[in-house]
Design a protein around this motif. Structure first.
Motif, PDB file in Angstrom:
ATOM      1  N   UNK A 177      35.353  34.958  48.700  1.00 47.07           N
ATOM      2  CA  UNK A 177      36.184  34.573  47.596  1.00 47.07           C
ATOM      3  C   UNK A 177      35.355  35.281  46.349  1.00 47.07           C
ATOM      4  N   UNK A 178      33.972  35.226  46.442  1.00 47.48           N
ATOM      5  CA  UNK A 178      33.210  35.821  45.199  1.00 47.48           C
ATOM      6  C   UNK A 178      33.284  37.173  44.990  1.00 47.48           C
ATOM      7  N   UNK A 179      33.404  37.736  46.156  1.00 46.61           N
ATOM      8  CA  UNK A 179      33.703  39.239  46.127  1.00 46.61           C
ATOM      9  C   UNK A 179      35.023  39.672  45.576  1.00 46.61           C
ATOM     10  N   UNK A 180      35.945  38.922  45.842  1.00 48.79           N
ATOM     11  CA  UNK A 180      37.464  39.048  45.402  1.00 48.79           C
ATOM     12  C   UNK A 180      37.343  38.844  43.746  1.00 48.79           C
ATOM     13  N   UNK A 181      36.589  37.810  43.399  1.00 48.63           N
ATOM     14  CA  UNK A 181      36.800  37.479  41.842  1.00 48.63           C
ATOM     15  C   UNK A 181      35.954  38.738  41.277  1.00 48.63           C
ATOM     16  N   UNK A 182      34.779  39.249  42.037  1.00 49.18           N
ATOM     17  CA  UNK A 182      34.019  40.200  41.463  1.00 49.18           C
ATOM     18  C   UNK A 182      34.915  41.275  41.061  1.00 49.18           C
ATOM     19  N   UNK A 183      35.786  41.844  42.081  1.00 42.50           N
ATOM     20  CA  UNK A 183      36.594  42.947  42.092  1.00 42.50           C
ATOM     21  C   UNK A 183      37.493  42.868  40.950  1.00 42.50           C
ATOM     22  N   UNK A 184      38.383  41.656  40.913  1.00 41.70           N
ATOM     23  CA  UNK A 184      39.254  41.427  40.116  1.00 41.70           C
ATOM     24  C   UNK A 184      38.790  41.565  38.692  1.00 41.70           C
ATOM     25  N   UNK A 185      37.325  41.191  38.361  1.00 40.03           N
ATOM     26  CA  UNK A 185      37.224  41.227  36.728  1.00 40.03           C
ATOM     27  C   UNK A 185      36.505  42.744  36.602  1.00 40.03           C
ATOM     28  N   UNK A 186      36.216  43.400  37.868  1.00 43.57           N
ATOM     29  CA  UNK A 186      35.727  44.710  37.643  1.00 43.57           C
ATOM     30  C   UNK A 186      36.577  45.822  37.375  1.00 43.57           C
ATOM     31  N   UNK A 187      37.850  45.405  37.882  1.00 44.88           N
ATOM     32  CA  UNK A 187      39.189  46.361  38.049  1.00 44.88           C
ATOM     33  C   UNK A 187      40.123  46.186  37.190  1.00 44.88           C
ATOM     34  N   UNK A 188      40.565  44.810  36.728  1.00 43.72           N
ATOM     35  CA  UNK A 188      41.486  44.330  36.455  1.00 43.72           C
ATOM     36  C   UNK A 188      41.715  43.728  35.097  1.00 43.72           C
ATOM     37  N   UNK A 189      40.604  42.700  34.887  1.00 39.19           N
ATOM     38  CA  UNK A 189      40.594  41.827  33.769  1.00 39.19           C
ATOM     39  C   UNK A 189      39.327  42.195  32.989  1.00 39.19           C
ATOM     40  N   UNK A 190      39.546  42.397  31.715  1.00 45.27           N
ATOM     41  CA  UNK A 190      38.387  42.562  31.088  1.00 45.27           C
ATOM     42  C   UNK A 190      37.985  41.510  30.134  1.00 45.27           C
ATOM     43  N   UNK A 191      36.861  40.801  30.153  1.00 45.88           N
ATOM     44  CA  UNK A 191      36.310  39.706  29.439  1.00 45.88           C
ATOM     45  C   UNK A 191      34.859  39.551  29.391  1.00 45.88           C
ATOM     46  N   UNK A 192      34.376  38.839  28.388  1.00 46.21           N
ATOM     47  CA  UNK A 192      32.878  38.637  28.467  1.00 46.21           C
ATOM     48  C   UNK A 192      32.543  37.862  29.667  1.00 46.21           C
ATOM     49  N   UNK A 193      31.358  38.150  30.320  1.00 44.50           N
ATOM     50  CA  UNK A 193      31.231  37.506  31.542  1.00 44.50           C
ATOM     51  C   UNK A 193      29.741  37.524  31.779  1.00 44.50           C
ATOM     52  N   UNK A 194      29.311  36.560  32.576  1.00 49.08           N
ATOM     53  CA  UNK A 194      27.907  36.689  32.940  1.00 49.08           C
ATOM     54  C   UNK A 194      27.854  35.934  34.505  1.00 49.08           C
ATOM     55  N   UNK A 195      26.927  36.794  35.222  1.00 49.65           N
ATOM     56  CA  UNK A 195      26.301  36.216  36.469  1.00 49.65           C
ATOM     57  C   UNK A 195      25.190  35.841  36.550  1.00 49.65           C
ATOM     58  N   UNK A 196      25.166  34.576  37.290  1.00 46.96           N
ATOM     59  CA  UNK A 196      23.853  33.872  37.459  1.00 46.96           C
ATOM     60  C   UNK A 196      23.624  33.604  38.854  1.00 46.96           C
ATOM     61  N   UNK A 292      35.225  44.928  32.846  1.00 44.54           N
ATOM     62  CA  UNK A 292      35.592  45.895  33.657  1.00 44.54           C
ATOM     63  C   UNK A 292      34.473  47.150  33.803  1.00 44.54           C
ATOM     64  N   UNK A 293      34.478  47.553  35.165  1.00 48.54           N
ATOM     65  CA  UNK A 293      33.395  48.562  35.266  1.00 48.54           C
ATOM     66  C   UNK A 293      31.802  48.341  35.558  1.00 48.54           C
ATOM     67  N   UNK A 294      31.410  46.817  35.093  1.00 42.94           N
ATOM     68  CA  UNK A 294      30.302  46.240  35.011  1.00 42.94           C
ATOM     69  C   UNK A 294      29.854  45.371  35.988  1.00 42.94           C
ATOM     70  N   UNK A 295      30.370  44.972  36.857  1.00 49.05           N
ATOM     71  CA  UNK A 295      30.316  43.862  37.752  1.00 49.05           C
ATOM     72  C   UNK A 295      29.128  44.141  38.726  1.00 49.05           C
ATOM     73  N   UNK A 296      28.932  45.239  39.385  1.00 46.15           N
ATOM     74  CA  UNK A 296      28.067  45.559  40.337  1.00 46.15           C
ATOM     75  C   UNK A 296      26.704  45.669  39.598  1.00 46.15           C
ATOM     76  N   UNK A 297      26.761  46.101  38.308  1.00 43.59           N
ATOM     77  CA  UNK A 297      25.333  46.367  37.599  1.00 43.59           C
ATOM     78  C   UNK A 297      24.828  44.635  37.162  1.00 43.59           C
ATOM     79  N   UNK A 298      25.845  44.121  36.713  1.00 46.97           N
ATOM     80  CA  UNK A 298      25.557  42.575  36.271  1.00 46.97           C
ATOM     81  C   UNK A 298      24.987  41.771  37.626  1.00 46.97           C
ATOM     82  N   UNK A 299      25.613  42.161  38.976  1.00 45.83           N
ATOM     83  CA  UNK A 299      24.898  41.667  40.041  1.00 45.83           C
ATOM     84  C   UNK A 299      23.509  42.021  40.458  1.00 45.83           C
TER      85      UNK A 299
END
Length: 320
Positions: A177-196, A292-299
């Motif tokens: 599920x975490x990977x699904x959310x990561x992909x959704x915000x990486x490709x489809x939804x742009x918002x301010x986001x943090x990964x802890x 968008x486009x930043x989720x892998x870098x954040x992780x």
């Protein structure tokens, strides 16, 4: 004389033909009556809810099958006929627009309509409906449909979805599920986001010295703290044996820093009050104004920061 017999023969023949025709018409009518009777009996005995609802010139039920009383409660046939607006009071609030759109010609009648209706006990049941609009002069004048209860089917699907997206031990979301959310915000939804990211220290030590049941208690206690603290705009997941991830949405950097510090204080408070397991955890976070486009870098950045925190604690323990 022959002419008389001939005429009598014609008359008798005509009478016979008329009798045959009457019998034929009667038989045809009886067959039609029997067919209609059989269809009516089938409709009346159906477990599905069948209805005909007039919307013009006014809302009115022309037919409601008796099955509604087995599905939702006694007396609903009479109540429906007396008050055609009664249905709007029994639809689930979240499905109200589906009902309103259906009776006003805004619905998609090519697909089944999934909706919830309240029964006499106040509980909501799931139904799948196939509705057909009736038109006159280009205007919708009625809706006829058939509804089947699918509560057990929906509950089973919900249970399967839960099992697919949640960790068995802790009840929080899993890695898939975490990977699904990561992909959704990486490709489809742009918002301010943090990964802890956080890693439970000393889990291996507990497993090796006190058994995996003790280790499981350690994991569950930490998961409980995560669920209690990160609620709004947050997604909590167990992504490894001792590793957890939190995605925080629509926050700024100062808020993320505050959450990390405040959660650390909650852990300290837990440890002060706990007579058993003490929670030790390493934490790292990363933040971006755009997902968008930043989720892998954040992780990757959060993972790097988490291990820096872990190494820092190891160094401090060696100095002591």
């Amino acid at each position: 004389m022959e002419l008389i017999y001939f005429c009598l023969g014609l008359i008798v023949g005509a009478v016979i033909i008329q009798i045959i025709y009457i019998k034929y018409e009667k038989a045809k009518w009886m067959t039609k009556f029997e067919n209609e009777k059989r269809i009516f009996e089938l409709v009346e005995s159906s477990k599905d809810l069948i209805y005909y609802y007039e919307v013009k010139p006014e809302y009115k039920f022309r037919y409601i099958s008796p099955s509604i009383e087995q599905l939702l409660g006694e007396g609903l046939v009479e109540k429906g006929y007396q008050n055609p607006y009664y249905v709007f009071e029994h639809i689930h609030p979240d499905d109200y627009n589906l009902l309103y759109g259906k009776v006003n010609g805004y619905g998609d009648y090519s697909k089944p309509i999934i909706q919830r209706w309240r029964d006499e006990k106040g509980e909501y049941k799931w139904f799948e409906e196939y509705a057909t609009p009736i038109y006159e002069n280009g205007q919708i004048v009625a809706i006829e449909g058939i509804m089947r209860e699918i509560t057990d089917k929906v509950k089973l699907q919900q249970e399967l979805n839960y099992q697919i997206t949640h960790d068995v031990l802790t009840g929080i979301h899993n890695r898939a599920y975490f990977e699904q959310i990561m992909e959704k915000y990486n490709k489809d939804i742009d918002t301010s986001i943090a990964v802890i990211l956080s890693d439970l220290d000393e889990l291996k030590y507990l497993n090796d010295n006190f058994g995996h049941k003790t280790g499981d208690v350690y994991i569950k206690e930490y998961s409980k703290l995560l669920k209690q603290y990160f609620k709004e705009n947050s997604i909590v997941a167990r992504i490894g044996g001792d590793e957890f991830a939190i995605i925080v949405l629509n926050a700024n950097l100062d808020q993320v820093k505050y959450h990390c510090q405040n959660f650390s204080d909650k852990i300290s408070e837990y440890n002060l009050n706990s007579k058993g397991i003490k929670i030790k955890v390493s934490v790292g976070y990363a933040f971006s104004e755009h997902s968008i486009g930043n989720m892998e870098k954040l992780l990757a950045e959060a993972d790097k920061n988490m291990y820096q925190d872990k190494n820092k604690k190891k160094s401090e323990s060696l100095i002591k």
